[in-house]
Design an enzyme around this catalytic site. Structure first.
Site, PDB file in Angstrom:
ATOM      1  NE  ARG A 180      -4.317  -1.199  -0.002  1.00 38.75           N
ATOM      2  CZ  ARG A 180      -4.526  -2.153  -0.912  1.00 38.75           C
ATOM      3  NH1 ARG A 180      -3.578  -2.454  -1.771  1.00 38.75           N
ATOM      4  NH2 ARG A 180      -5.674  -2.796  -0.951  1.00 38.75           N
TER       5      ARG A 180
ATOM      6  CD  GLU B 151      -2.775   3.527  -5.349  1.00 39.67           C
ATOM      7  OE1 GLU B 151      -3.625   2.636  -5.472  1.00 39.67           O
ATOM      8  OE2 GLU B 151      -1.669   3.362  -4.811  1.00 39.67           O
TER       9      GLU B 151
ATOM     10  CG  HIS C 263      -3.151  -0.329  -6.918  1.00 41.40           C
ATOM     11  ND1 HIS C 263      -3.410   0.270  -5.717  1.00 41.40           N
ATOM     12  CD2 HIS C 263      -3.228  -1.672  -6.673  1.00 41.40           C
ATOM     13  CE1 HIS C 263      -3.645  -0.644  -4.787  1.00 41.40           C
ATOM     14  NE2 HIS C 263      -3.527  -1.830  -5.347  1.00 41.40           N
TER      15      HIS C 263
END
Lengths: 328, 328
Positions: free
Chosen positions: B241, B270, B289
């Protein structure tokens, strides 16, 4: 004691040993093995071309006309693994021994090939392009990424490099098949095929890694029939020699998706001229013949040479001796 | 029998199960498990928002305000592995069970991370740029390529994904170290460190793969002190993460070469806004991602959900149950 940089051509009957100028410390290590040896760097040879006919041992640095002119040459230690440039009938007839550095490329080439392969299937080149545009969203490619897991990898030429590729493929949970001249098994390869079974093997593979040396038997080993036998959407990699693949057949095959991509560290011709269609063919990625490069490469090659030099002096068999009839 | 697309809110006491519209065949498989179940797709929920308060089981598709509004929710099966968006004290207090799909990302993320890593060390992005210029010679980068062989890989968060990365690292002949909460060993990891030993671990590693989940304990786990402990010229990868790395500290550290490169599938923030300095920082490579993406992902996630649904009906413990206090 003659100056090693200016050897006296008369009265010096030591064995002249040619070594790469990029390894200056090698001269002392060569001459420490025996007072019979006289180390000459390539730079010195360049300044004194007449020395060429006295060279009896060479660690790389000679090709074509020079090899023919080195009439006293008894043993040539190649810097690389591929020795197709040394396969003239003349060297064979003269009884020159050729050794290579097989084994020191295995990890670098396996890393390079899996790097090319993963870059293709994970769309990492596309991500690099998009990063330059500073765009996070709107990527079409994450829908097109795929994985190696469960796919079948076929390795053509299952020597030291192929063995390392097989082990990495297994770690990525691939099924690994292989092909070598004799079909002899390899612990990391589920089934080994012989050259005559190549179409059967190619039909099984999602990814084909070609590591074949260039010999008379392997020239254009992958031609139109072999490419047509490949799976739809499959990927061909080549880090052996460019001429083991028929480039025209490959260019004709790519639009059909068999294979869908060709990831090439070697090409035919090489270097590839700027106007060659391979540069822009669909699915083609080219690295200019550096898959085996790695830091310390020449130091590792030098260790093989020194081991062989001691064996030469002792009259023992050399390691990595190339069979000049078979070509590897 | 009420029309499943228009369930009668009165007189229907079946359990409402929310499922992803991208898996239309899932409805029949859910309802086949028990006549008590009533499958509702996310598209149907969108058209009938009043159904939200009757949803008792959800396979993804709810977040923030919706989770609060789904007052009868008893179990939430996340589509992904990271559940940091579900760690509100409220869900814990309401006794909602959360399960994730831990395990199905391992191979895809390992492939993605090694792809990014090999692309960097083999200069494959540079080769892609040069191919567009159709230049074979004159490449400076083949002198700068390096190898993984013999280098030390450190894996932060040694679960299913970390274990697969460790196995691939070993196949590439790397030394593999790891870090997890308890220090419990892993067969592919030479030595496992605890969080308190992180500086000692980081000082040992040429490559660090960060796979930490985001919890209170891991937020900004890699800050200025940790980055300063990394080796000169080392490479940091992140597929856990984004917020487990202090982005400002990373931007400040990169010019010093500790680390020299950051290969990131996750970032903080993000999505990364177009004007963020991370896009153009030295040594940074970003994929948006998608490291875990792969064909069949949702089908594999659905199998975990169906297994858990049977367990839910039987009153047996669910697999991949998240400890909402620990956060993974």
């Amino acid at each position: 004691m003659p100056d090693p940089n200016r050897p006296d051509p008369i009265g010096d009957d030591r064995l002249l040993v040619l070594y790469p100028s990029v390894l200056p410390h090698l001269a002392a290590r060569i001459e420490a093995l025996s007072p019979r040896l006289h180390a000459v760097s390539r730079d010195v040879l360049k300044e004194n071309p007449a020395l060429l006919e006295r060279v009896e041992i060479a660690f790389g640095g000679l090709r074509g006309e020079q090899l023919r002119a080195a009439r006293r040459l008894r043993w040539y230690q190649a810097e690389g693994a591929g020795v197709n440039g040394l396969l003239s009938p003349e060297l064979r007839e003269r009884g020159v021994m050729v050794t290579n550095t097989s084994g020191i490329h295995a990890e670098a080439i396996a890393e390079h090939l899996f790097g090319m392969l993963l870059m293709a299937i994970r769309c990492l080149g596309e991500a690099r392009d998009q990063q330059r545009l500073r765009i996070w969203n709107g990527f079409p490619f994450p829908e097109h990424v795929t994985t190696l897991r469960g796919r079948t990898l076929g390795i053509l030429g299952a020597g030291a490099i192929g063995g390392q590729c097989a082990e990495v493929g297994r770690a990525f949970r691939m099924r690994v098949l292989g092909l070598n001249r004799t079909g002899r098994p390899h612990p990391a390869v589920e089934r080994m095929y012989r050259p005559g079974e190549r179409l059967e093997l190619l039909a099984e593979c999602d990814v084909v890694m070609n590591l074949l040396p260039l010999t008379r038997a392997t020239e254009r080993f992958l031609g139109a029939a072999e490419l047509a036998a490949m799976r739809d959407g499959s990927i061909l990699l080549n880090a052996g020699r460019g001429r083991t693949v028929d480039t025209d057949a490959l260019l004709a095959a790519l639009p059909s998706g068999r294979p869908a991509a060709a990831l090439l560290d070697v090409t035919d011709p090489e270097p590839l001229p700027p106007d060659h269609p391979l540069w822009t063919a669909p699915g083609v990625f080219i690295t200019p013949h550096y898959a085996g490069n790695h830091p310390g490469y020449m130091d590792r090659a030098a260790e093989i040479f020194l081991e062989n030099l001691q064996r030469f002096l002792d009259g023992r068999p050399l390691v990595n001796l190339v069979n000049l009839a078979e070509g590897y």
